[in-house]
Design a protein around this motif. Structure first.
Motif, PDB file in Angstrom:
ATOM      1  N   THR A  87       0.863  -1.143   0.120  1.00 15.76           N
ATOM      2  CA  THR A  87      -0.062   0.101   0.076  1.00 15.76           C
ATOM      3  C   THR A  87       0.960   1.290   0.107  1.00 15.76           C
ATOM      4  OG1 THR A  87      -0.061   0.313   2.587  1.00 15.76           O
ATOM      5  CG2 THR A  87      -1.779  -1.249   1.166  1.00 15.76           C
TER       6      THR A  87
ATOM      7  N   ARG B 222      -6.544   1.438   0.907  1.00 15.11           N
ATOM      8  CA  ARG B 222      -5.665   0.813  -0.193  1.00 15.11           C
ATOM      9  C   ARG B 222      -5.724  -0.460  -0.583  1.00 15.11           C
ATOM     10  NH1 ARG B 222      -0.559   4.805  -0.242  1.00 15.11           N
ATOM     11  NH2 ARG B 222      -1.532   6.813  -0.052  1.00 15.11           N
TER      12      ARG B 222
ATOM     13  N   GLN C  45      -7.994  -2.721   0.418  1.00 18.41           N
ATOM     14  CA  GLN C  45      -9.385  -2.865  -0.164  1.00 18.41           C
ATOM     15  C   GLN C  45      -8.899  -2.997  -1.614  1.00 18.41           C
ATOM     16  OE1 GLN C  45     -11.397  -4.642   1.204  1.00 18.41           O
ATOM     17  NE2 GLN C  45     -12.052  -3.956   3.131  1.00 18.41           N
ATOM     18  N   ASP C  46      -8.846  -1.553  -2.127  1.00 20.23           N
ATOM     19  CA  ASP C  46      -8.789  -1.374  -3.698  1.00 20.23           C
ATOM     20  C   ASP C  46      -8.012  -2.238  -4.130  1.00 20.23           C
ATOM     21  OD1 ASP C  46     -10.281   0.581  -2.711  1.00 20.23           O
ATOM     22  OD2 ASP C  46      -9.035   2.298  -3.200  1.00 20.23           O
ATOM     23  N   LEU C  47      -6.864  -2.496  -3.702  1.00 17.66           N
ATOM     24  CA  LEU C  47      -5.799  -3.363  -4.468  1.00 17.66           C
ATOM     25  C   LEU C  47      -6.329  -4.835  -4.492  1.00 17.66           C
ATOM     26  CD1 LEU C  47      -2.467  -2.401  -2.725  1.00 17.66           C
ATOM     27  CD2 LEU C  47      -3.034  -2.104  -5.248  1.00 17.66           C
TER      28      LEU C  47
ATOM     29  N   GLN D 229      -9.618  -5.737  -4.690  1.00 13.40           N
ATOM     30  CA  GLN D 229     -10.709  -5.688  -5.513  1.00 13.40           C
ATOM     31  C   GLN D 229     -10.135  -5.327  -6.920  1.00 13.40           C
ATOM     32  OE1 GLN D 229     -13.239  -2.840  -3.654  1.00 13.40           O
ATOM     33  NE2 GLN D 229     -14.043  -4.173  -2.311  1.00 13.40           N
ATOM     34  N   SER D 230      -9.252  -4.759  -7.369  1.00 15.77           N
ATOM     35  CA  SER D 230      -8.673  -4.643  -8.592  1.00 15.77           C
ATOM     36  C   SER D 230      -7.803  -5.927  -9.144  1.00 15.77           C
ATOM     37  CB  SER D 230      -7.896  -3.452  -8.773  1.00 15.77           C
ATOM     38  OG  SER D 230      -6.759  -3.305  -7.840  1.00 15.77           O
ATOM     39  N   GLY D 231      -7.456  -6.481  -8.041  1.00 18.92           N
ATOM     40  CA  GLY D 231      -6.767  -7.916  -8.359  1.00 18.92           C
ATOM     41  C   GLY D 231      -5.323  -7.615  -8.517  1.00 18.92           C
ATOM     42  N   SER D 232      -4.707  -6.502  -8.094  1.00 17.93           N
ATOM     43  CA  SER D 232      -3.560  -6.292  -8.154  1.00 17.93           C
ATOM     44  C   SER D 232      -2.501  -7.058  -7.017  1.00 17.93           C
ATOM     45  CB  SER D 232      -3.004  -4.889  -7.602  1.00 17.93           C
ATOM     46  OG  SER D 232      -3.930  -3.906  -8.479  1.00 17.93           O
TER      47      SER D 232
END
Lengths: 695, 549
Positions: free
Chosen positions: A200, A211, A213-215, A217-220
């Motif tokens: 992050t 961050r 969570q976003d990562l 969810q976006s699959g990074s």
């Protein structure tokens, strides 16, 4: 109001100043400093008092609805990397500040009486002050690195204080064990921090959570990696809050003086793990698998601690396992998403467990008048009994503590424990069942402790029991488990007493019967009894002020209020009634066994011998760890040393230059004729230069 | 500004500046030559003289770096260059930058304190102090030299005093230890010489000037070969497994003041030279060797810690702990990040202070107990609580307790390797995991040491020298001079980081610039193609960091 926020940094700094000044005094003018005993104590206590006053002001301001306040300054930088340190004051911090400062203040007052005759009196205050400073620094931390820093510092203070009586080998072992086991947890925490930073790019709690969570969810970042990071971070609380499988250090840490057991190993430091989970909630909340791990670890630890506490005869060890069990409740609450209930239990537990430990210290202090400064006698409940007659205030406060921890309304523990159990029932019936059963066991072992200590008739003068205990001790010595050293308790640290042998009656046993402790010890007990009885009332389901103040970062006040409005009175009565019921069963059983003697506990123990042995030997954790890790590591280290000596060194010695420059050349050098060597080098330089010059 | 090669043989650089570095370097050496002339029966004035010179030189360094040095400048400063032996192309050229400046200061502090620690030396005191001062000069020379030949001379000049200091004032096995030390380091330094000459004579111009050597472009195979040679040379000094076995012997046999210098300064020469030469002069080869350095660093950490745990001799345990701690330096150097390389410098400074304090305190203990075998001690805390307190503080610093410098060094190295974009994530995970295991092992052996030496009851029969008793004011002074900077750096790392930050950033930029081209090359061995990955870098203009103004 703004000014107190600007000066909030004083809260951790004031005790640090106290610790540093007293520490410098001890190192530079040892004898003078040691002679000014109470002046030093008053100095340290008043600094902490000032910090306490400031903390209360901050809490009041936060209750009034002041916005969170953060202030940082750049601490380290390299290129584009910047790391800030500072402090942040929000609801959770303000609450923790008040808990830590009030308990620490009362423990410091108590210490004056408990350590009155100890030559290490001043040093003890310096350590206490250092610990308070580190703990306060921990709770005001605005980011994860600062938490890690103070996390380790409280661990070091714990090391110093567990090993406070450094002439006891058992204390030295316990201190080292505490530090190393905690390092295992810190290892996980550090890896977790590094991993989260890598993912992050931040050390801030909220930012990290968002961050991540976003990562995910976006699959990074794979979900698996997020789970691994969360569990690694959780390893920190597992060690610090003595959760299975790293709980083994806490009972041993009881080698430290009792005020320490109350402050560090019951009320504040061990709760830091729960605090960290609360702080890292933005991360954990988004990783359900990690939450499950947390919940099950907590539940299992609660059960484990309670089952071991049943058979302990050492009053402090019994309380230590009870602490492990109660911390398990808090961790379980965090894991099932019952954020405010977990922190509520942290608060109520801090007060009643601190009081119970201080009470046990008062009992030990009184017992030492009869049996001398021997922990194996003075802390053993088989030597006690009937103490209520001699120490009435200690007995009453201890009883309040037992009622609070057993969850009898309206005492503090009832409200917090009931809220956890209620939420657990809604979340996962298995976890609820474990918690429910543990509640019954808790009531049983606490009242077993109360009855055998304070009720019945006094057994301290029964030489038969004493010999029995001493011979058990002697057997341990003969078997090599314990080193035969004289034991020194508070008030026996004079070097002249090192020569004292333990043949015959202890010279410090100066009385036939125990006595009530001095007012400096009794007063903190009485003051702690007040929150132990009443603090739960801020979190009743009818008017849950606590939950309105402390709620997860992801929720809003409106949601909390809505949840509170859904309160169902019948459901509450069923849940509360059943948990009070099992507690009463536990208490009744304890009274039948230890008060009225209608049931013989020894007979039951004989009937279920394997289970009894399992509990008595602490589920054999220490033995397994000793075999697997301690001995294993020693063996590995020895092998490495052998390899180093025989293979690495040997290879170089043989094939290396010893053979190259054999015989004459070596003799030259061994005769110390270094000029010869210098000549070789300069000759070589010259030769090479000429060589290159020619070509 | 530099006198390069033979072209300007007779053009003496006339500097309007006062030659600060030359003064700092030569002061101890010149002062040492006077020692034989000092009339003194009781060595009292000699030791005050030597210590005074040490402190005066240290004060001079502090003054020079405070007033004449620009912290925001990453290039070489305070440069001086004079032709010395023109026939050999040898120039007396000195300069400092962010890499050498903190280490020069460290040398000044630790060597001065070591002379104060050696207060009780009665055996050949004149020779002792002459050698100490000579070594002082040579150490400064190693860190300040900007000419390859001068560097080599200083490197060698420092070996001889160390050899004699171990072999005359050491313990029972001193001859063996000293011989082993000299053979290891001398054999290794051949590689410096050969590597230096190879680089100097490569290409059109013949020069020993380090900056010019760094600007030359070498073919790949040549660069790799030179790098490997220098790695062996500096790897002995650092030390890197498996070239470390001289170190436990030398440390345990040397007297405490010499151990202070060995651990505090000498090991740092290896790390310094690795950055100065291997990275700055041979950045392409560094990209190839970096994964090897990381692996060796991890081996150092684990192996050193396990071997330390098995030792029964106090100083041998501390010696192996040095090996473990220097492993972090290797990882930091090879991290390709600003934080990591900065962390390596910080770890060197920090370990210099911490190891010096621990070796000093082990000497203080030894003076009273006359044994270094930990099992024979026990319960020492009762007789010497102050030594106990200081030893605890030193051990805590060594096990990277936050609030002390060791923590900052190791944390920044961890952050450096974690955030490094040059390595494959799996490789990084394994490395970080194993290096972090070192964090668990360190307290195990250090706290066991404290427990065995200080805790418990003294029933071993060892009688502490009554007249020595607890720590004396002189000993307290030395320990606090080391502990105060340790704690200061731990509390506020910027006091240390700002001295080198611009320089380490520049070094990191330099290696990162060559990283993509090297990684993109075809035909690499499978090890590297899996371990190293090319980070996405904005194409920066290639600039040489060693270029003079």
């Amino acid at each position: 109001m703004e000014e107190i926020y600007q000066y909030a940094w004083l809260i951790p700094v004031l005790p640090l100043v106290g610790a540093m000044l007293v520490g410098l005094g001890l190192i530079s003018w040892n004898q003078v400093t040691n002679r000014l005993r109470q002046i030093n104590a008053v100095f340290v206590v008043s600094l902490l008092g000032a910090a306490m006053f400031l903390s209360c002001a901050l809490l009041w301001s936060q209750i009034q609805g002041h916005a969170p306040y953060t202030r940082t300054l750049e601490w380290a930088a390299a290129g584009n990397f910047h790391l800030n340190m500072g402090y942040t004051i929000d609801h959770l911090t303000a609450l923790m500040l008040v808990i830590v400062t009030t308990v620490a203040f009362l423990v410091m007052v108590y210490t004056d009486g408990y350590m009155a005759h100890d030559p290490g009196y001043v040093r003890f205050y310096a350590y206490l002050s250092l610990f308070s400073s580190s703990m306060l620094g921990l709770v005001v931390s605005p980011n994860l690195v600062q938490i890690y820093i103070f996390w380790e510092l409280v661990g070091m203070c714990s090391y110093l204080l567990v090993g406070f009586w450094y002439d006891r080998p058992s204390a030295a072992d316990a201190a080292q064990k505490a530090f190393v086991v905690n390092r295992v947890g810190d290892f996980g925490l550090l890896l977790g921090i590094l991993g989260l930073y890598w993912a992050t790019g931040s050390f801030e709690f909220g930012e990290m959570g968002d961050r991540l969570q976003d990562l995910v969810q976006s699959g990074s970042i794979s979900n698996f990696l997020a789970i691994v990071f969360a569990i690694l971070v959780f390893l920190g609380p597992v060690a610090k809050s003595a959760q299975f499988p790293l709980h083994v250090w806490l009972p041993d840490a009881m080698e430290g003086p009792t005020p320490i057991s109350a402050l560090i190993h019951a009320a504040t430091m061990v709760a830091a793990g729960v605090f960290l989970i609360a702080r890292m909630y933005p991360i954990f909340e988004g990783v359900p698998a990690a939450m499950n791990v947390i919940a099950y670890t907590g539940a299992f630890t609660a059960f484990l601690g309670a089952t071991i506490a049943i058979t302990q005869n050492d009053i402090k060890k019994g309380l230590a396992y009870s602490t492990i069990s109660q911390l398990g409740y808090m961790v379980m609450a965090m894991g099932i998403g019952s954020y405010s209930a977990g922190l509520f239990h942290l608060m109520t537990h801090a007060y009643f467990k601190a009081m119970l430990f201080l009470g046990s210290g008062s009992v030990i202090h009184g017992m030492e008048a009869v049996v001398g400064h021997d922990p194996s006698l003075a802390q053993d409940m088989r030597m006690m009994g009937g103490l209520r007659k001699y120490m009435p205030i200690t007995a009453i406060t201890f009883l309040i503590g037992c009622l609070a921890i057993s969850g009898i309304p309206p005492f503090a523990g009832f409200w917090s424990k009931d809220e956890i159990l209620g939420n657990a029932f809604a979340a996962n019936p298995v976890l609820w069942a474990v918690g429910y059963l543990t509640a019954g066991i808790t009531a049983f072992y606490m009242f077993r402790m109360y009855f055998s200590t304070f009720e019945g008739k006094f057994r301290g003068n029964e030489t038969e029991i004493r010999h029995q205990l001493k011979s058990a001790d002697a057997m341990a010595v003969a078997a090599g488990f314990k080193e035969p050293v004289p034991a020194f308790g508070p008030g026996a640290m004079d070097t002249r007493e090192l020569a004292a042998t333990h043949a015959g009656h202890d010279p410090h046993a100066h009385s036939e019967y125990p006595h009530e402790s001095p007012w400096t010890m009794v007063l903190p007990l009485m003051l702690l009894a007040v929150p132990s009885m009443l603090v739960g009332l801020v979190g009743t389901p009818y008017a849950n002020y606590f939950e309105e103040f402390i709620f997860p970062p992801s929720e809003t006040l409106a949601e909390v209020a809505q949840k509170a409005a859904e309160f169902n009175q019948t459901e509450f009565f069923v849940m509360a009634g059943s948990s009070v019921g099992i507690s009463l069963i536990g208490i009744t059983l304890a009274s039948l066994m230890y008060l009225q003697g209608k049931i013989n506990p020894a007979a039951i123990a004989a009937k279920i011998k394997p289970l009894y042995e399992l509990s008595l030997n602490k589920w054999y954790f220490d033995d397994i760890y000793d075999l697997a890790f301690v001995k294993g590591l020693r063996r590995l280290a020895r092998q490495v040393m052998e390899v180093d000596f025989r293979v690495v060194d040997g290879a170089v010695n043989l094939t290396g230059f010893f053979t190259l420059i054999s015989g004459e050349g070596l003799k030259y050098l061994e005769n110390g004729r270094a000029q010869f060597y210098a000549l070789i080098v300069f000759g070589a330089v010259l030769g090479l230069v000429i060589l290159f010059g020619v070509t | 500004m530099y006198v390069v090669g033979n072209k300007y043989l007779f053009s003496v650089m006339l500097s309007t500046q006062f030659p600060w570095l030359t003064t700092i370097l030569l002061l101890p050496l010149v002062a040492a030559s006077v020692i034989p002339l000092i009339p003194d029966q009781h060595i009292k004035s000699i030791r005050w003289y030597a210590f005074g010179v040490g402190i005066a030189d240290f004060a001079l360094m502090v003054y020079t770096f405070w007033c004449k040095y620009d912290l925001q400048n990453s290039t070489l400063q305070l440069a001086e260059s004079y032709p010395w032996v023109p026939q050999l192309g040898l120039n007396w050229s000195l300069a400092v930058d962010g890499l050498s400046m903190p280490l020069v200061l460290l040398t000044g502090l630790i060597t001065s304190l070591a002379m104060l620690a050696a207060w009780n030396v009665t055996n050949k005191p004149r020779l002792f102090y002459v050698l100490m001062l000579a070594m002082y000069s040579a150490q400064i020379g190693v860190f300040a030299a900007q000419d390859m030949l001068l560097f080599f001379l200083m490197w060698e000049l420092e070996l001889v005093p160390v050899y004699l200091l171990i072999s005359i004032w050491g313990g029972q096995n001193r001859r063996y230890a000293a011989t082993k030390f000299i053979l290891y380091t001398a054999a290794a330094s051949i590689f410096i010489l050969v590597g230096g000459f190879a680089m100097a004579f490569y290409g059109d111009t013949v020069t020993f000037d380090m900056a010019s050597l760094g600007m030359k472009q070498y073919p790949k195979g040549f660069e790799m070969l030179v790098y490997a040679g220098l790695l062996i040379a500096f790897g002995v000094k650092l030390p890197i497994f498996p070239l470390h076995t001289w170190l436990p012997d030398a440390h345990s046999e040397a007297s405490a003041p010499i151990s202070m210098i060995l651990a505090g300064v000498l090991l740092k020469m290896g790390g310094y030279a690795l950055i100065r030469m291997n990275i700055e002069m041979l950045p392409n080869a560094h990209v190839y060797f970096a994964p090897v350095l990381v692996i060796l660093g991890v081996v150092n950490i684990i192996y050193g810690a396990l071997a330390a745990f098995a030792q029964t001799n106090l100083k041998r345990r501390l010696a192996y702990s040095s090996i473990a701690h220097m492993g972090f330096v290797l990882i930091g150097i090879a991290s390709f990040t600003e934080i990591g390389i900065g962390g390596a410098v910080l770890q060197m400074v920090s370990h210099g202070l911490i190891a010096a304090s621990l070796f000093f305190l082990s000497g203080v203990t030894y003076e009273r107990t006359h044994t270094l075998i930990m099992e024979k001690m026990g319960g020492m805390a009762q007789q010497m609580p102050k030594v106990f307190a200081l030893f605890t503080a030193g051990s805590m610093a060594s096990l990277a307790l936050p609030g002390m410098s060791g923590f900052v060094g190791e944390l920044t190295i961890f952050l450096g390797i974690t955030t490094s974009d040059a390595y494959n994530p799996t490789f990084k995970v394994v490395v970080v995991l194993l290096a972090a295991v070192g964090l668990i092992l360190t307290p195990i052996y250090l706290l066991s040491m404290l427990r065995q030496v200080f805790y418990g009851v003294n029933n071993s029969g060892i009688v502490i020298e009554g007249y020595l008793g607890d720590a004396k004011p002189r000993e307290m002074f030395i320990a606090s001079c080391l502990l105060v900077p340790i704690i200061a750096i731990g509390f506020y790392p910027k006091v240390a980081t700002q001295t080198y930050d611009v320089k380490t950033v520049a070094v990191a930029t330099q290696v990162r610039n060559v990283l993509p081209t090297v990684v993109a090359q075809q035909g690499r061995s499978p090890l590297y193609s899996t371990v190293l990955i090319a980070p996405h870098l904005a194409p920066a203009e290639s600039r040489s960091l060693l270029a003079s103004k």
